[in-house]
Motif scaffolding. Structure first.
Motif, PDB file in Angstrom:
ATOM      1  N   UNK A 169       0.825  -1.214   0.000  1.00 53.04           N
ATOM      2  CA  UNK A 169       0.000   0.000   0.000  1.00 53.04           C
ATOM      3  C   UNK A 169       0.858   1.263   0.000  1.00 53.04           C
ATOM      4  N   UNK A 170       1.970   1.228   0.738  1.00 53.04           N
ATOM      5  CA  UNK A 170       2.865   2.387   0.756  1.00 53.04           C
ATOM      6  C   UNK A 170       3.506   2.593  -0.611  1.00 53.04           C
ATOM      7  N   UNK A 171       3.950   1.510  -1.241  1.00 52.83           N
ATOM      8  CA  UNK A 171       4.560   1.596  -2.571  1.00 52.83           C
ATOM      9  C   UNK A 171       3.592   2.225  -3.560  1.00 52.83           C
ATOM     10  N   UNK A 172       2.315   1.876  -3.443  1.00 55.01           N
ATOM     11  CA  UNK A 172       1.285   2.355  -4.379  1.00 55.01           C
ATOM     12  C   UNK A 172       0.599   3.635  -3.903  1.00 55.01           C
ATOM     13  N   UNK A 173       1.137   4.271  -2.881  1.00 53.33           N
ATOM     14  CA  UNK A 173       0.554   5.509  -2.346  1.00 53.33           C
ATOM     15  C   UNK A 173      -0.932   5.334  -2.036  1.00 53.33           C
ATOM     16  N   UNK A 174      -1.279   4.176  -1.504  1.00 54.27           N
ATOM     17  CA  UNK A 174      -2.673   3.914  -1.148  1.00 54.27           C
ATOM     18  C   UNK A 174      -3.578   3.602  -2.318  1.00 54.27           C
ATOM     19  N   UNK A 175      -3.018   3.389  -3.499  1.00 53.32           N
ATOM     20  CA  UNK A 175      -3.824   3.155  -4.702  1.00 53.32           C
ATOM     21  C   UNK A 175      -3.687   1.715  -5.203  1.00 53.32           C
ATOM     22  N   UNK A 176      -3.462   0.767  -4.296  1.00 53.94           N
ATOM     23  CA  UNK A 176      -3.276  -0.620  -4.703  1.00 53.94           C
ATOM     24  C   UNK A 176      -4.481  -1.144  -5.489  1.00 53.94           C
ATOM     25  N   UNK A 177      -5.673  -0.815  -5.049  1.00 52.25           N
ATOM     26  CA  UNK A 177      -6.870  -1.315  -5.754  1.00 52.25           C
ATOM     27  C   UNK A 177      -6.878  -0.865  -7.210  1.00 52.25           C
ATOM     28  N   UNK A 178      -6.465   0.358  -7.466  1.00 47.34           N
ATOM     29  CA  UNK A 178      -6.410   0.855  -8.854  1.00 47.34           C
ATOM     30  C   UNK A 178      -5.336   0.129  -9.658  1.00 47.34           C
ATOM     31  N   UNK A 179      -4.172  -0.092  -9.036  1.00 38.48           N
ATOM     32  CA  UNK A 179      -3.089  -0.808  -9.728  1.00 38.48           C
ATOM     33  C   UNK A 179      -3.511  -2.235 -10.031  1.00 38.48           C
ATOM     34  N   UNK A 180      -4.104  -2.907  -9.045  1.00 35.94           N
ATOM     35  CA  UNK A 180      -4.558  -4.281  -9.252  1.00 35.94           C
ATOM     36  C   UNK A 180      -5.645  -4.337 -10.317  1.00 35.94           C
ATOM     37  N   UNK A 181      -6.541  -3.358 -10.329  1.00 40.04           N
ATOM     38  CA  UNK A 181      -7.587  -3.305 -11.351  1.00 40.04           C
ATOM     39  C   UNK A 181      -7.014  -3.145 -12.750  1.00 40.04           C
ATOM     40  N   UNK A 182      -5.998  -2.292 -12.887  1.00 34.27           N
ATOM     41  CA  UNK A 182      -5.351  -2.126 -14.187  1.00 34.27           C
ATOM     42  C   UNK A 182      -4.683  -3.425 -14.609  1.00 34.27           C
ATOM     43  N   UNK A 183      -3.992  -4.083 -13.694  1.00 37.99           N
ATOM     44  CA  UNK A 183      -3.347  -5.357 -14.003  1.00 37.99           C
ATOM     45  C   UNK A 183      -4.375  -6.389 -14.462  1.00 37.99           C
ATOM     46  N   UNK A 184      -5.499  -6.450 -13.772  1.00 39.68           N
ATOM     47  CA  UNK A 184      -6.540  -7.416 -14.148  1.00 39.68           C
ATOM     48  C   UNK A 184      -7.107  -7.122 -15.534  1.00 39.68           C
ATOM     49  N   UNK A 185      -7.292  -5.843 -15.855  1.00 36.30           N
ATOM     50  CA  UNK A 185      -7.779  -5.498 -17.200  1.00 36.30           C
ATOM     51  C   UNK A 185      -6.744  -5.851 -18.260  1.00 36.30           C
ATOM     52  N   UNK A 186      -5.465  -5.631 -17.947  1.00 32.85           N
ATOM     53  CA  UNK A 186      -4.414  -5.954 -18.903  1.00 32.85           C
ATOM     54  C   UNK A 186      -4.343  -7.460 -19.157  1.00 32.85           C
TER      55      UNK A 186
END
Length: 108
Positions: free
Chosen positions: A57-74
């Motif tokens: 969560x710290x690495x993603x500045x609290x935006x892990x859900x958005x990063x994971x969502x992008x990965x899932x779409x990719x």
């Protein structure tokens, strides 16, 4: 061998370094370069997902859900991912993500 969080951080940084090199080719070879960018970006996000929750969560500045969502779409809906969306996300998030990974790899 058990992989530590530092190994996952190093993996993610390596993938993001390749993403940066592929981005240089987007203007001249858009399709091929974007395919490569998307593959490496999804691999980087996958490595980040293996980090302990608070570190991730710290690495993603609290935006892990958005990063994971992008990965899932990719990975699962590649044909529905708009290349401009990926480029905008990278323009906005690549530097902060790399900084977060470097911070996570640096002992306090």
């Amino acid at each position: 061998m058990t992989r530590t969080p530092v190994h996952h951080v190093e993996d993610a940084l390596e993938h993001l370094g390749v993403v940066r090199s592929h981005l240089d080719h987007v203007p001249t070879q858009a399709g091929l370069a974007l395919d490569a960018v998307c593959m490496r970006l999804s691999a980087a996000i996958e490595s980040i997902g293996r980090l302990p929750g608070p570190m991730r969560d710290a690495v993603c500045s609290g935006k892990w859900d958005r990063a994971r969502g992008l990965r899932n779409r990719l990975v699962h809906g590649y044909e529905s991912v708009e290349p401009a969306e990926v480029l905008r996300a990278l323009e906005r998030e690549l530097d902060p993500l790399e900084r977060g990974l470097h911070d996570a790899a640096t002992p306090s």
